[in-house]
Motif scaffolding. Structure first.
Motif, PDB file in Angstrom:
ATOM      1  N   GLY A 137      42.261  51.911  44.734  1.00  0.00           N
ATOM      2  CA  GLY A 137      42.032  52.138  43.319  1.00  0.00           C
ATOM      3  C   GLY A 137      40.888  51.358  42.730  1.00  0.00           C
ATOM      4  N   LEU A 138      39.961  50.915  43.572  1.00  0.00           N
ATOM      5  CA  LEU A 138      38.847  50.097  43.102  1.00  0.00           C
ATOM      6  C   LEU A 138      37.603  50.920  42.792  1.00  0.00           C
ATOM      7  N   LEU A 139      37.495  52.103  43.378  1.00  0.00           N
ATOM      8  CA  LEU A 139      36.344  52.986  43.125  1.00  0.00           C
ATOM      9  C   LEU A 139      36.818  54.324  42.586  1.00  0.00           C
TER      10      LEU A 139
ATOM     11  N   LEU B 212      38.529  53.028  51.879  1.00  0.00           N
ATOM     12  CA  LEU B 212      39.514  51.957  51.695  1.00  0.00           C
ATOM     13  C   LEU B 212      39.530  51.491  50.246  1.00  0.00           C
ATOM     14  N   ALA B 213      38.362  51.378  49.644  1.00  0.00           N
ATOM     15  CA  ALA B 213      38.281  50.935  48.251  1.00  0.00           C
ATOM     16  C   ALA B 213      38.874  51.992  47.311  1.00  0.00           C
ATOM     17  N   GLU B 214      38.645  53.258  47.608  1.00  0.00           N
ATOM     18  CA  GLU B 214      39.225  54.331  46.789  1.00  0.00           C
ATOM     19  C   GLU B 214      40.743  54.323  46.903  1.00  0.00           C
ATOM     20  N   LYS B 215      41.247  54.120  48.107  1.00  0.00           N
ATOM     21  CA  LYS B 215      42.701  54.067  48.322  1.00  0.00           C
ATOM     22  C   LYS B 215      43.331  52.933  47.536  1.00  0.00           C
TER      23      LYS B 215
ATOM     24  N   GLY C  16      27.954  47.315  37.936  1.00  0.00           N
ATOM     25  CA  GLY C  16      28.433  46.942  36.612  1.00  0.00           C
ATOM     26  C   GLY C  16      29.935  46.780  36.489  1.00  0.00           C
ATOM     27  N   TYR C  17      30.645  46.593  37.592  1.00  0.00           N
ATOM     28  CA  TYR C  17      32.098  46.417  37.538  1.00  0.00           C
ATOM     29  C   TYR C  17      32.449  45.019  37.029  1.00  0.00           C
TER      30      TYR C  17
END
Length: 333
Positions: free
Chosen positions: A331-333, A326-329, A294-295
């Motif tokens: 800022g995407l997750l 990588l996505a958390e770094k 749902g993003y």
């Protein structure tokens, strides 16, 4: 099988990649086009396989690679694909299940062809010369579609390569009907411009009837829509399905919703460019995972860029670093 929800279930070719080092003399002996890909029969596959140097055997296939990336993002994926009851089939099943992917398709037994394989001979100049035997991979049928499994998936994702097989296309239609009935979405990657050209009329009919999310690179989009002008592509794409994603290598990608403005997504430059194999598969994974969760389109597209960047930074079509980290770094997750 569990009753847990799935983010994405892929339907595609179940192929085992066999990678080994070789020299130019080996390629010449077996008439392997350097840097190219040649379709071969089972006898050829057995002969070349026996002569290849010791190497590694890993499960591959376009949609299966995407599902592996979804698992790396922390998502829950499933896969429908046909292997045979043989050693390579066991490798394919083990590799996917070890990632936490749900893979329940019954293997082909009896006197049929063996598990599909891609024999990849890598010469000292880093050229990858491939010979592919599709084997049982193309024998997916409507009977392989598990109704309850499709119903549990937010998105069912189809591989364009497999669309070329008439029986597999019936499986696509059945799965799409289940997804639509359950209020879920169906996605298709075009896979290859050659596939589009060969199946042009069939795709032009199939996509508007069954597909909500279409993925293509710029060459595939040009083959389907008859133009490389993004405005022309967007106009035609909006008439075809709910969302179209077009990737353009280092230029990034564009997301074309039926209702709304085009969303431009920047590419993520890899630390080093080693091997573009699997870039589109990884991008599809990030995008579809984001949509399943749902993003917003911008975030889903950025997840695709992150995944593609990781995969092209090394040899091989599956991630070596956890995509979730990588996505958390970023800022995407």
């Amino acid at each position: 099988m569990t009753d847990a929800a799935l983010d994405v279930i892929g339907v595609g070719n179940a192929i085992v990649d066999v990678l080994a080092k070789a020299d130019d003399a080996f390629l010449k002996t077996h008439d392997i086009p350097k840097g190219g890909m040649l379709l071969i029969d089972e006898d050829q596959a057995k002969t070349v396989y026996e002569d290849m140097a010791a190497g590694v055997e890993v499960s591959g296939g376009s949609a299966a690679n995407s599902i592996a990336c979804i698992a790396s993002l922390g998502g829950k994926g499933g896969f429908v694909g046909k292997v045979s009851a043989d050693a390579l089939g066991d490798i394919f099943r083990h590799d996917l299940r070890a990632l936490g992917v749900e893979f329940e398709t019954k293997p082909l037994e009896g006197d049929g062809p063996g598990t599909g394989r891609c024999l990849v001979n890598v010469t000292p100049d880093a050229q990858r010369s491939m010979m592919t035997f599709l084997g049982s991979a193309g024998l997916v049928s409507a009977d392989d579609i598990d109704e309850s499994q499709i119903a549990r998936a937010a998105i069912t994702f189809f591989e364009g390569y497999l669309f070329e097989q008439p029986e597999a296309r019936k499986a696509f239609v059945r799965a799409c009907a289940i997804a639509k009935r359950e209020g879920k979405r169906s996605a298709l990657t075009l896979s290859d411009a050659g596939c589009v050209e060969r199946q042009f009329d069939e795709l032009k009919q199939f996509i508007p009837e069954h597909i909500d999310i279409l993925l293509a690179n710029d060459d595939e989009a040009k083959a389907l829509f008859g133009s490389d002008d993004i405005a022309v592509i967007a106009d035609k794409a909006r008439k075809m399905c709910e969302l179209t994603a077009v990737t353009m290598s280092e230029k990034g990608s564009v997301l074309i919703p039926r209702d709304g403005d085009i969303v431009e997504v920047a590419a993520v430059k890899p630390p080093q460019l080693e091997d573009t194999t699997g870039a589109g598969d990884a991008y599809a994974a990030g995008l579809l995972y984001g949509l399943a969760r749902g993003y917003e389109l911008e975030t889903a597209g950025a997840l695709g860029s992150i995944a593609a960047s990781e995969v092209i930074s090394h040899v091989g079509a599956r991630p070596e670093q956890p995509l979730k980290a990588l996505a958390e770094k970023a800022g995407l997750l």
